[in-house]
Each structure stands twice: as C-alpha cells, then as structure tokens.
Design an enzyme around this catalytic site. Sequence first.
Site, PDB file in Angstrom:
ATOM      1  CG  ASP A  18     -13.357  33.761  17.876  1.00 47.64           C
ATOM      2  OD1 ASP A  18     -13.224  32.555  18.767  1.00 47.64           O
ATOM      3  OD2 ASP A  18     -12.252  34.656  17.962  1.00 47.64           O
ATOM      4  CD1 TRP A  23     -10.302  31.217  28.966  1.00 49.63           C
ATOM      5  CD2 TRP A  23     -11.913  29.469  29.217  1.00 49.63           C
ATOM      6  NE1 TRP A  23     -10.720  31.079  30.355  1.00 49.63           N
ATOM      7  CE2 TRP A  23     -11.220  30.405  30.899  1.00 49.63           C
ATOM      8  CE3 TRP A  23     -11.818  27.884  29.434  1.00 49.63           C
ATOM      9  CZ2 TRP A  23     -11.907  28.982  31.998  1.00 49.63           C
ATOM     10  CZ3 TRP A  23     -12.020  27.516  29.747  1.00 49.63           C
ATOM     11  CH2 TRP A  23     -11.862  28.056  31.155  1.00 49.63           C
ATOM     12  CB  THR A  64     -22.041  27.982   6.811  1.00 51.99           C
ATOM     13  OG1 THR A  64     -22.332  29.136   7.002  1.00 51.99           O
ATOM     14  CG2 THR A  64     -23.726  28.088   7.206  1.00 51.99           C
ATOM     15  CG  ASN A  66     -18.101  27.336  13.364  1.00 54.33           C
ATOM     16  OD1 ASN A  66     -18.622  27.520  14.313  1.00 54.33           O
ATOM     17  ND2 ASN A  66     -16.898  27.246  13.443  1.00 54.33           N
TER      18      ASN A  66
END
Length: 251
Positions: A18, A23, A64, A66
Amino acid sequence: MAELDMTRIPRHIAIIMDGNGRWATERGKDRSFGHQEGVEAVKRITKECTRLGVKYLTLYTFSTENWNRPATEINALMGLVLTALEDEIFMKNNVRFRVIGDRKRLPENVQQKLVETEAHTANNSSMTMVVALSYSSRWEIIEAMRRTAADALRQKPDFETADIDKLFTEEAFARNLETAFMPDPDLLIRTGGEVRLSNYLLWQAAYTELYFCDTYWPDFDADALHKAIISYQSRQRRFGKTEAQIEKETI
C-alpha cells in the site's frame, strides 16, 4: 541482520503493498509513477526474501475492488503487470511464479502472459512468488464454497442432511481455496500506514502474525523487511493454545 534469527525466518510472508499512489502524489507526480516504483520494490523484496530463505511470498497486487478505479489507472496497472513479468528476476533468483484471483476479468494479453510465466518458471525451486491479481478474499471464499458443494455432489449426488458433516469439512473447503497449493502465511505485512486486511487472505490469516508500518511501498526495502521479521520473531505463536500447553509441548 545481526538481530535476525536465521533459524526462525517465516516460511510464508504475505504483503499488502500500500501507498504507491500517495507516494507519487506527495512528490507531485502521477499515481502511475508510484506504481512503477512499486515494481522496483517488488524486485528488491523478492531478492531479499529469496536470500533469507523465505519459501512463499504472496503480494496483493490488484483487488477486485480496484476495478472501480479510473480506467486510465487500471490500464497503466495492467501494462505494469506485463512489464514486470518480462523481468528476469524469476530466473535469476530461481523463483517460481503463481497467480491467485479471478483471471477471467483480466485482459486476454495479461491472462496469456500469466500462463506463460507460470509455465516458464514452473521448475524453479528457491521460492514461490504468488501474485494476488483481481483477487478478494470474499470472492475466493464464495468460489471455494461452490467448488466444495460441487465436489460433494460428485461424491454423493443424493446426499442428505446427515451427510453434510462428512462432506463439508474445513479440510474439504481449504482444498478448494485459491491458495490450496501453499501453507497459510506466517507473517502478513501492510505498508502505507493503514491498519486493516482489506479483504485479503481472510481465511488463511486466522493465525497469521500481523505487522503494520507507515512506510509507503516504494520505500520498503531490505531493512524494513528485517524489522518486520524481527517483530515476528519476538512473538509467541499460540494457535489458540495456552502458554502452559505450549511450554509442555517444547519440553
């Protein structure tokens, strides 16, 4: 390394990778740049896990859920999957590649590449890298339930209520999970500061040691991995037993 007990390295490490998007955003870049750097972290951690003697490394790559992300991000992620599978890290490190998840939802070129990579690395034996792609634990459990029911009908097409305890066992169910070919995780790491499992290996993580850290996945390196393993080694794994029972077993 001085603090690591090399005799107690986890056999199976699972990771929720994650923080790629955050980032990148914090650096004023597109989220896809974070995913690209995340691939570099995968290479680092795969190499280090192999060196330490980890036998299974399972990476939560694409859930799923995503599929609800913007199409541009999904397309970029699928492209990264193809790029990552072209890398020689599997052969250089003698790593076998496996996939868990609902492959039918993936683009055909990705499905084909997964099959090719699994076949190409099938004889590698140092470690097995398992990619959870188009995966969610609830989907897996429902699928395993359907498979277990189908198995029961094949064994006894006219089974009755009295047969349920024999046909629908924990062992029968586990054999129908996507992960039936490997042991449950000893250690599950989540990077990025969130403290939840996010529909990942819910059945398999029943007695897994959990480790959460604030480090974003692109920054996760060998030192961060060592800290997670040292935390794991400091714990007593009970599996529902009392301290007295564990002490008795070790005498």
